[in-house]
Motif scaffolding. Structure first.
Motif, PDB file in Angstrom:
ATOM      1  N   ILE A 186      -8.894  12.348   7.596  1.00  0.00           N
ATOM      2  CA  ILE A 186      -8.387  12.964   6.264  1.00  0.00           C
ATOM      3  C   ILE A 186      -7.833  11.557   4.999  1.00  0.00           C
ATOM      4  CG2 ILE A 186      -5.658  12.397   6.946  1.00  0.00           C
ATOM      5  CD1 ILE A 186      -5.404  14.891   6.377  1.00  0.00           C
ATOM      6  N   GLY A 187      -7.734   9.909   5.493  1.00  0.00           N
ATOM      7  CA  GLY A 187      -6.960   9.429   4.803  1.00  0.00           C
ATOM      8  C   GLY A 187      -8.077   8.944   4.148  1.00  0.00           C
ATOM      9  N   MET A 239      -9.297   4.199  -0.095  1.00  0.00           N
ATOM     10  CA  MET A 239     -10.275   3.692  -1.199  1.00  0.00           C
ATOM     11  C   MET A 239      -9.124   2.929  -2.212  1.00  0.00           C
ATOM     12  SD  MET A 239     -13.021   3.972  -0.336  1.00  0.00           S
ATOM     13  CE  MET A 239     -13.515   3.050  -1.108  1.00  0.00           C
ATOM     14  N   ILE A 240      -8.026   3.850  -2.755  1.00  0.00           N
ATOM     15  CA  ILE A 240      -6.884   3.534  -3.779  1.00  0.00           C
ATOM     16  C   ILE A 240      -6.805   2.055  -3.333  1.00  0.00           C
ATOM     17  CG2 ILE A 240      -5.036   4.173  -4.783  1.00  0.00           C
ATOM     18  CD1 ILE A 240      -5.154   6.908  -4.589  1.00  0.00           C
ATOM     19  N   GLU A 241      -6.587   2.306  -1.843  1.00  0.00           N
ATOM     20  CA  GLU A 241      -5.813   0.765  -1.448  1.00  0.00           C
ATOM     21  C   GLU A 241      -6.827  -0.080  -1.789  1.00  0.00           C
ATOM     22  OE1 GLU A 241      -3.974   1.483   2.040  1.00  0.00           O
ATOM     23  OE2 GLU A 241      -2.359  -0.519   2.154  1.00  0.00           O
ATOM     24  N   MET A 242      -7.714  -0.133  -0.829  1.00  0.00           N
ATOM     25  CA  MET A 242      -8.670  -1.341  -1.299  1.00  0.00           C
ATOM     26  C   MET A 242      -9.618  -2.057  -2.768  1.00  0.00           C
ATOM     27  SD  MET A 242     -11.782  -0.444   1.433  1.00  0.00           S
ATOM     28  CE  MET A 242     -12.623  -2.096   1.063  1.00  0.00           C
ATOM     29  N   LYS A 243      -8.871  -0.653  -3.507  1.00  0.00           N
ATOM     30  CA  LYS A 243      -9.897  -1.398  -4.597  1.00  0.00           C
ATOM     31  C   LYS A 243      -8.514  -1.603  -5.806  1.00  0.00           C
ATOM     32  CE  LYS A 243     -13.708   1.770  -5.190  1.00  0.00           C
ATOM     33  NZ  LYS A 243     -14.429   2.945  -6.625  1.00  0.00           N
ATOM     34  N   ASN A 256       2.910  13.032  13.800  1.00  0.00           N
ATOM     35  CA  ASN A 256       1.587  12.343  12.638  1.00  0.00           C
ATOM     36  C   ASN A 256       2.095  11.700  11.877  1.00  0.00           C
ATOM     37  OD1 ASN A 256      -0.396  14.753  12.873  1.00  0.00           O
ATOM     38  ND2 ASN A 256       0.788  15.983  12.467  1.00  0.00           N
ATOM     39  N   ILE A 257       3.215  10.852  11.378  1.00  0.00           N
ATOM     40  CA  ILE A 257       3.524  10.062  10.802  1.00  0.00           C
ATOM     41  C   ILE A 257       3.255   9.302  11.662  1.00  0.00           C
ATOM     42  CG2 ILE A 257       5.827   8.755  10.025  1.00  0.00           C
ATOM     43  CD1 ILE A 257       4.735  10.743   8.114  1.00  0.00           C
ATOM     44  N   ASN A 258       3.894   9.247  12.976  1.00  0.00           N
ATOM     45  CA  ASN A 258       3.490   7.894  13.766  1.00  0.00           C
ATOM     46  C   ASN A 258       1.826   7.899  13.338  1.00  0.00           C
ATOM     47  OD1 ASN A 258       5.420   7.465  14.551  1.00  0.00           O
ATOM     48  ND2 ASN A 258       5.143   8.496  16.598  1.00  0.00           N
ATOM     49  N   THR A 259       0.805   8.841  13.255  1.00  0.00           N
ATOM     50  CA  THR A 259      -0.548   8.532  13.185  1.00  0.00           C
ATOM     51  C   THR A 259      -1.510   8.210  11.758  1.00  0.00           C
ATOM     52  OG1 THR A 259      -0.793  10.473  14.739  1.00  0.00           O
ATOM     53  CG2 THR A 259      -2.562   9.913  13.501  1.00  0.00           C
ATOM     54  N   PHE A 260      -0.584   8.376  10.929  1.00  0.00           N
ATOM     55  CA  PHE A 260      -1.152   7.635   9.893  1.00  0.00           C
ATOM     56  C   PHE A 260      -0.766   6.042   9.735  1.00  0.00           C
ATOM     57  CE2 PHE A 260       0.323  11.900   7.783  1.00  0.00           C
ATOM     58  CZ  PHE A 260      -0.209  12.463   8.155  1.00  0.00           C
ATOM     59  N   MET A 261       0.436   5.993   9.921  1.00  0.00           N
ATOM     60  CA  MET A 261       0.792   4.321  11.121  1.00  0.00           C
ATOM     61  C   MET A 261      -0.158   3.647  11.637  1.00  0.00           C
ATOM     62  SD  MET A 261       3.458   3.836   9.352  1.00  0.00           S
ATOM     63  CE  MET A 261       3.967   2.365   9.578  1.00  0.00           C
ATOM     64  N   PHE A 262      -0.202   4.758  12.594  1.00  0.00           N
ATOM     65  CA  PHE A 262      -1.485   4.226  13.258  1.00  0.00           C
ATOM     66  C   PHE A 262      -3.183   4.305  12.807  1.00  0.00           C
ATOM     67  CE2 PHE A 262      -4.780   4.102  17.770  1.00  0.00           C
ATOM     68  CZ  PHE A 262      -4.097   3.057  18.409  1.00  0.00           C
ATOM     69  N   ALA A 263      -3.369   5.181  12.523  1.00  0.00           N
ATOM     70  CA  ALA A 263      -4.792   5.212  11.361  1.00  0.00           C
ATOM     71  C   ALA A 263      -4.761   4.770  10.750  1.00  0.00           C
ATOM     72  CB  ALA A 263      -5.103   6.596  11.616  1.00  0.00           C
ATOM     73  N   THR A 297      -8.210  -0.068   7.537  1.00  0.00           N
ATOM     74  CA  THR A 297      -7.195  -0.315   6.196  1.00  0.00           C
ATOM     75  C   THR A 297      -7.739  -2.291   5.689  1.00  0.00           C
ATOM     76  OG1 THR A 297      -6.728   1.949   5.503  1.00  0.00           O
ATOM     77  CG2 THR A 297      -6.336  -0.199   3.277  1.00  0.00           C
ATOM     78  N   SER A 298      -6.372  -2.479   6.329  1.00  0.00           N
ATOM     79  CA  SER A 298      -6.153  -4.418   6.295  1.00  0.00           C
ATOM     80  C   SER A 298      -7.696  -4.791   7.032  1.00  0.00           C
ATOM     81  CB  SER A 298      -5.058  -4.359   7.328  1.00  0.00           C
ATOM     82  OG  SER A 298      -5.214  -4.683   8.483  1.00  0.00           O
ATOM     83  N   LEU A 299      -8.543  -4.346   7.900  1.00  0.00           N
ATOM     84  CA  LEU A 299      -9.523  -5.218   8.540  1.00  0.00           C
ATOM     85  C   LEU A 299     -10.967  -5.161   7.566  1.00  0.00           C
ATOM     86  CD1 LEU A 299      -9.486  -4.029  12.419  1.00  0.00           C
ATOM     87  CD2 LEU A 299      -9.618  -6.007  11.448  1.00  0.00           C
ATOM     88  N   ALA A 300     -10.649  -3.417   6.830  1.00  0.00           N
ATOM     89  CA  ALA A 300     -12.221  -3.066   5.853  1.00  0.00           C
ATOM     90  C   ALA A 300     -11.695  -4.319   4.561  1.00  0.00           C
ATOM     91  CB  ALA A 300     -11.751  -1.922   5.227  1.00  0.00           C
ATOM     92  N   LEU A 301     -10.517  -4.270   4.427  1.00  0.00           N
ATOM     93  CA  LEU A 301      -9.952  -5.537   2.891  1.00  0.00           C
ATOM     94  C   LEU A 301     -10.687  -7.076   3.830  1.00  0.00           C
ATOM     95  CD1 LEU A 301      -7.041  -4.502   1.387  1.00  0.00           C
ATOM     96  CD2 LEU A 301      -8.859  -5.266   0.239  1.00  0.00           C
TER      97      LEU A 301
END
Ligand code: HEM
Length: 559
Positions: A496-497, A502-506, A321-328, A333-337
């Motif tokens: 789930i993230g 949203m915190i990161e983007m704003k 799941n840590i791998n999953t958080f890294m991957f997902a 988020t970087s693309l959204a930004l």
């Protein structure tokens, strides 16, 4: 020897006949009885012709979807990989909602789950059924508003570090005519979001904004790049269907993944063990263990006394799941930004308006000198800014990083509809549902619903943050975890993230826009769907995803 020949021949025949019958049944006979055949859909011109690229390529997909709605209605039959693979493309919000809500009927296909598992293990993205439920239950508390709030200072810290790095870059170059310096924002923001998720995920310093030399960072990066590389597609597909092939005859891709996994297992495995020890020591001494990274929270939630023993997950699951958080959680988020910055570069008036709003809550002290409480207040102020909210939603609507997803029906089902159903014989039926048989693939059209002109209005393909102050009524029917958008999906398998991103983007938008002005270069940037919707420079696809923008320091009054 002569006796052996007939034996071998009969063995081949006895294997060949069932195989041939299987193929004939699935390719020629079973599809004729598929209820989906009754639905209208675009024609297929050759035996192996399909509609995949029309539907998946973001350069073509908006027009394709609009044409389909016009000609075939809102539940369309499309062709997947071959004649055995008729798929449902639901463009009716009620039908999409049914598919996403009923996640026990509509699962992720085993093929995509096996591929994800072969890279990052069977974490939340790949797991299904009881295993998924157990993992999601253990992870949910880590993503609560209260726990995420504790991660806000580190997001500010990393945003500020990126800002300082860009200042250094600008200082090191002399921009011609004060136009600004070309920076590949995609590359840099990706390094920063990796840093954020490393710290927030498991308290690990990749330090990728400074340099890309960390061993664990390199392992993750290389593995994720393999996941999105085009590579030898056929060999990868064969490896999914016959995993033994990867064990007996590993190709370069398999060997590289193995090497990366060994590093991840060693470094991240050690981190998990040391966290566990510290949590246990904290409990024994009565002083507790106050770290707020997702790994700590996952470990704590996993040993919580109100969690029944059979609901706990193993250390292996925790690592997956840590791998999953890294991957997902990093590239999305970087693309959204990145897309948001590009859209703001294309609309300088909106960029100026947003900057003015951001400055209206800016404290007089530099970010690096703010206390945790002051950062907390700034975060609350940013969460309540209406134009920032509109810009973020609009960008996530217009360019959702996850273009679409796939589900497979695990049983026969009736999917409800709210629009008339167009049938293959040219008639239009007012039936209120369509029949789906077990094994049918359903394409979940994230981008298509986000860009639907019948729902969002004629200007749905344009970037207009103000639309959010006056939405058409039809938008209310669109399912979505976030603002009637499918960007983060919906239902039990939704993202789930979402709150974390949203915190990161704003935060990043605040820090970057109050320090820099962004403008387009003369390079043409287009979208391509390579697992996620990524920016590429026209004519430079082989160089990988990039989004060069002209960046210059913001000077008050010269905006
Ligand atoms: C803008 C950023 C993000 C977008 C657009 C996004 C989008 C999505 C979407 C569409 C799904 C559903 C995938 C599917 O059904 O095939 C999903 C699932 C998921 N996302 Fe995100 N995501 C983002 C950020 C994050 C972050 C920051 C994290 C973690 C820290 C994260 C963790 C996950 C996980 C674990 C799942 C699987 C959930 C499950 O199946 O139960 N995502 N995301």
């Amino acid at each position: 020897m002569p006796l052996l020949r007939p034996l071998v021949l009969s063995l081949i025949c006895s294997a060949f006949v069932p195989l041939l019958s299987f193929a004939v049944y699935h390719v020629l006979i079973a599809p004729r009885f598929n209820p989906l055949r009754k639905l209208a859909g675009p024609p297929v011109r050759t035996l192996f012709g399909n509609h995949m690229s029309s539907v998946l390529d973001p350069f073509r997909s908006p027009k394709t979807h609009a044409l389909y709605v016009d000609k075939y209605g809102r539940n369309v039959r499309i062709r997947g990989l071959g004649p055995w693979d008729d798929r449902l493309l639901p463009l009716d919000p009620v039908s999409v909602s049914h598919v996403l809500k009923n996640s026990t009927i509509y699962e992720k296909p085993w093929q995509s789950r096996r591929l994800i598992t072969s890279l990052i293990g069977c974490g939340m993205l790949a797991a299904e059924g009881y295993i998924h439920k157990r993992q999601r239950r253990v992870a949910t508390p880590a993503f609560s508003i209260q726990n995420l709030r504790a991660l806000v200072p580190l997001v500010f810290r990393k945003g500020n570090e990126l800002q300082e790095k860009w200042r250094e870059l600008l200082d090191g170059m002399s921009p011609a005519e004060d136009k600004g310096v070309e920076i590949d924002v995609c590359h840099w923001i990706s390094r920063a979001t990796f840093d954020v998720i490393g710290l927030a995920g498991f308290d690990y310093h990749f330090n990728a904004i400074q340099n890309e030399s960390d061993e664990l960072f390199a392992a993750y990066k290389e593995m994720f790049e393999i996941a999105v590389s085009q590579g030898d597609g056929l060999r990868t597909v064969l490896g999914i269907y016959f995993p033994l092939l990867n064990v007996l005859l590993p190709d370069q891709r398999v060997k590289t993944v193995k090497r990366c996994q060994t590093v991840i297992h060693r470094v991240a495995g050690k981190l998990i063990q040391s966290k566990k020890t510290r949590i246990m020591e904290g409990e024994k001494s009565g002083s507790g263990y106050a770290d707020k990274d997702l790994l700590t929270l996952l470990l704590k939630s996993n040993v919580a006394t109100d969690l029944p023993a059979d609901q706990r997950i193993s250390d292996e699951d925790i690592l997956h799941n840590i791998n999953t958080f890294m991957f997902a959680g990093s590239d999305t988020t970087s693309l959204a930004l990145t897309w948001t910055l590009l859209l703001l570069a294309r609309h300088p008036d909106m960029q100026t308006r947003l900057r003015a709003e951001l400055f209206s809550v800016a404290p007089p002290t530099p970010i690096s000198c703010l206390t945790a409480d002051e950062i907390g207040s700034l975060h609350v102020a940013l969460s309540n800014l209406p134009y920032l909210n509109n810009v973020t939603r609009e960008s996530l609507r217009l360019v959702p990083p996850v273009h679409s997803s796939l589900r497979v029906a695990t049983q026969d089902d009736e999917i409800p509809t709210s629009y008339p159903v167009h049938l293959n014989d040219g008639s239009v039926s007012d039936q209120r549902s369509i029949r789906i048989s077990k094994g049918t693939f359903v394409h979940v059209p994230v981008e298509a619903l986000n860009l639907d002109k019948g729902i969002w209005g004629e200007d749905a393909w344009e970037f207009d943050p103000d639309r959010w102050d006056n939405l058409p009524e039809a938008v209310e029917a669109v399912p979505g975890l976030y603002s009637n958008l499918l960007t983060f999906s919906a239902g039990p398998r939704s993202c789930i993230g979402m709150r974390f991103s949203m915190i990161e983007m704003k935060t990043f938008l605040y820090i970057l826009l109050t320090n820099f002005v962004f403008a387009e270069t003369d390079k043409k940037i287009y979208k391509a769907n390579v697992v996620l919707t990524r920016p590429y420079v026209s004519g430079q696809f082989k160089k990988g995803s990039q989004c060069p923008l002209l960046v210059k320091r913001y000077k008050a009054g010269v905006d």
